[in-house]
Design an enzyme around this catalytic site. Structure first.
Site, mmCIF file in Angstrom:
data_model
loop_
_atom_site.group_PDB
_atom_site.id
_atom_site.type_symbol
_atom_site.label_atom_id
_atom_site.label_comp_id
_atom_site.label_asym_id
_atom_site.label_seq_id
_atom_site.Cartn_x
_atom_site.Cartn_y
_atom_site.Cartn_z
ATOM 1 N N SER A 142 0.707 -9.877 -8.629
ATOM 2 C CA SER A 142 2.051 -10.107 -8.086
ATOM 3 C C SER A 142 2.345 -11.597 -8.181
ATOM 4 O O SER A 142 1.414 -12.413 -8.281
ATOM 5 C CB SER A 142 2.061 -9.699 -6.603
ATOM 6 O OG SER A 142 3.220 -10.169 -5.948
ATOM 7 N N TYR A 155 -1.025 -8.904 2.253
ATOM 8 C CA TYR A 155 -0.678 -8.686 0.840
ATOM 9 C C TYR A 155 -0.977 -9.937 0.012
ATOM 10 O O TYR A 155 -1.596 -9.866 -1.050
ATOM 11 C CB TYR A 155 0.805 -8.312 0.757
ATOM 12 C CG TYR A 155 1.302 -7.883 -0.602
ATOM 13 C CD1 TYR A 155 1.194 -6.552 -1.018
ATOM 14 C CD2 TYR A 155 1.906 -8.790 -1.473
ATOM 15 C CE1 TYR A 155 1.677 -6.151 -2.261
ATOM 16 C CE2 TYR A 155 2.386 -8.399 -2.705
ATOM 17 C CZ TYR A 155 2.275 -7.074 -3.103
ATOM 18 O OH TYR A 155 2.755 -6.674 -4.334
HETATM 19 P P1 NAD Z 1 4.878 2.335 -5.497
HETATM 20 O O1 NAD Z 1 4.843 2.513 -4.016
HETATM 21 O O2 NAD Z 1 5.993 2.938 -6.277
HETATM 22 O O3 NAD Z 1 3.522 2.886 -6.125
HETATM 23 C C1 NAD Z 1 2.276 2.697 -5.518
HETATM 24 C C2 NAD Z 1 1.316 3.731 -6.057
HETATM 25 O O4 NAD Z 1 0.054 3.553 -5.392
HETATM 26 C C3 NAD Z 1 1.752 5.184 -5.765
HETATM 27 O O5 NAD Z 1 1.396 6.002 -6.854
HETATM 28 C C4 NAD Z 1 0.925 5.544 -4.540
HETATM 29 O O6 NAD Z 1 0.713 6.940 -4.388
HETATM 30 C C5 NAD Z 1 -0.366 4.810 -4.866
HETATM 31 N N1 NAD Z 1 -1.230 4.592 -3.716
HETATM 32 C C6 NAD Z 1 -0.930 4.015 -2.530
HETATM 33 N N2 NAD Z 1 -2.008 4.044 -1.715
HETATM 34 C C7 NAD Z 1 -3.011 4.619 -2.432
HETATM 35 C C8 NAD Z 1 -4.364 4.948 -2.138
HETATM 36 N N3 NAD Z 1 -4.908 4.661 -0.957
HETATM 37 N N4 NAD Z 1 -5.087 5.564 -3.095
HETATM 38 C C9 NAD Z 1 -4.537 5.877 -4.304
HETATM 39 N N5 NAD Z 1 -3.267 5.595 -4.624
HETATM 40 C C10 NAD Z 1 -2.516 4.980 -3.699
HETATM 41 O O7 NAD Z 1 4.754 0.771 -5.715
HETATM 42 P P2 NAD Z 1 4.950 -0.182 -6.987
HETATM 43 O O8 NAD Z 1 6.018 -1.123 -6.644
HETATM 44 O O9 NAD Z 1 5.029 0.591 -8.241
HETATM 45 O O10 NAD Z 1 3.589 -1.009 -6.910
HETATM 46 C C11 NAD Z 1 2.542 -0.891 -7.836
HETATM 47 C C12 NAD Z 1 1.742 -2.188 -7.852
HETATM 48 O O11 NAD Z 1 2.580 -3.250 -8.294
HETATM 49 C C13 NAD Z 1 1.190 -2.615 -6.492
HETATM 50 O O12 NAD Z 1 -0.117 -3.127 -6.634
HETATM 51 C C14 NAD Z 1 2.146 -3.713 -6.078
HETATM 52 O O13 NAD Z 1 1.537 -4.637 -5.201
HETATM 53 C C15 NAD Z 1 2.453 -4.343 -7.422
HETATM 54 N N6 NAD Z 1 3.692 -5.125 -7.437
HETATM 55 C C16 NAD Z 1 4.881 -4.538 -7.132
HETATM 56 C C17 NAD Z 1 6.027 -5.327 -7.158
HETATM 57 C C18 NAD Z 1 7.378 -4.754 -6.832
HETATM 58 O O14 NAD Z 1 8.296 -5.557 -6.633
HETATM 59 N N7 NAD Z 1 7.545 -3.448 -6.782
HETATM 60 C C19 NAD Z 1 5.950 -6.685 -7.475
HETATM 61 C C20 NAD Z 1 4.715 -7.233 -7.774
HETATM 62 C C21 NAD Z 1 3.590 -6.446 -7.754
#
Ligand code: NAD
Length: 260
Positions: A142, A155
């Protein structure tokens, strides 16, 4: 070049992980889907990816905060496909609160899911990658792996930890044709961010519109959300042969956020 390889993508039932599953499957990569959600919807996604790209897709619902469930996921994946060539550590959760109000169980869950799970998946994937003499590890970190924002202590700590893990693993594996990199996206409009909009509005006592305009996109000079497709494309590139000299890198995809 990636045809017939196998990828484990944690947290791939929605958002960024699901986008990456589609993009790698498009290259002919067999996919191990993981994450939570409605089972019928996950079955439909599994079938859709398999038939659209003509690859094998399995689903493993391991809770990545539980070490024995991660171990079982790898045992199953290696039994089914023979190896895990690509590992995308993507599962992640968020909780927004002032540090003195951060629930201890949220801290523990965020460190387990956003940081420790990547240590476990990497230690389990590496022996097969070393044996194959090839591997790609992409950690979805991130912008918060490089700088902080208030109210996100767990986080930000976990994502900074991912930076250290990425660099260390890259150095250890550099001579094995295995790369390990971290992508550092800015804000991507997924379920995870939708949830944060409400939480941040509460923590800062401002409206949801203000959070989007003045908190989230104020950090991104482009004033646009990063898209799932952009992160997926970058991941596919890192898995390509052209990217073989990129390792140990923290790669920003953040609309200019980290330039400030
Ligand atoms: P999201 O909530 O759409 O997806 C998260 C995924 O993780 C889902 O499939 C969920 O079921 C799974 N998950 C959660 N807890 C879990 C567990 N205990 N075991 C197995 N699976 C689990 O979120 P996203 O935005 O797609 O985030 C994905 C990654 O990207 C994360 O690591 C997040 O920190 C990172 N990220 C997101 C953003 C953003 O702005 N959305 C920015 C930077 C980084």
């Amino acid at each position: 070049m990636l045809q017939g390889k196998t990828a484990v993508i944690t947290g791939s039932t929605s958002g960024i992980g699901l986008g990456i599953a589609h993009r790698l499957a498009q290259e002919g990569v067999n996919i191990v889907l993981n994450g939570f959600g409605d089972r019928a919807a996950i079955d439909a996604v599994q079938k859709h990816i398999a038939t659209t790209y003509d690859v094998d897709v399995v689903y493993n619902g391991a809770d990545v905060s539980k070490v024995h469930e991660i171990e079982a996921l790898f045992t199953d994946a290696i039994e089914k496909f023979g190896s895990v060539d690509i590992l995308v550590n993507n599962a992640g959760i968020q909780h927004v609160a002032p540090v003195e109000e951060m629930p201890v169980e949220k801290w523990d869950a965020i460190i387990a899911i956003n940081l420790s799970s990547s240590f476990h998946t990497i230690r389990l994937a590496v022996p097969a990658m070393k044996k194959a003499g090839w591997g790609r590890i992409v950690n979805i970190a991130s912008a918060h792996a490089l700088s902080a924002s208030p109210f996100k202590s767990a986080y930000v700590a976990a994502k900074h930890g991912i930076a250290g893990l990425t660099k260390t693993v890259a150095l250890e594996l550099a001579e094995h044709k295995i790369t390990c990199n971290a992508l550092c996206p800015g804000y991507v409009l997924t379920d995870l961010v939708e949830g944060q909009i409400a939480d941040t509005a509460k923590a800062r006592n401002i409206s949801k519109e203000d959070v989007v305009k003045n908190v989230m996109l104020s950090a991104q000079p482009t004033k646009e959300f990063v898209t799932i497709e952009q992160v997926s494309e970058f991941t596919a590139y890192l898995c390509s042969d052209s990217a073989r000299s990129i390792t140990g890198a923290m790669l920003s995809i953040d609309g200019g956020w980290s330039a400030k």
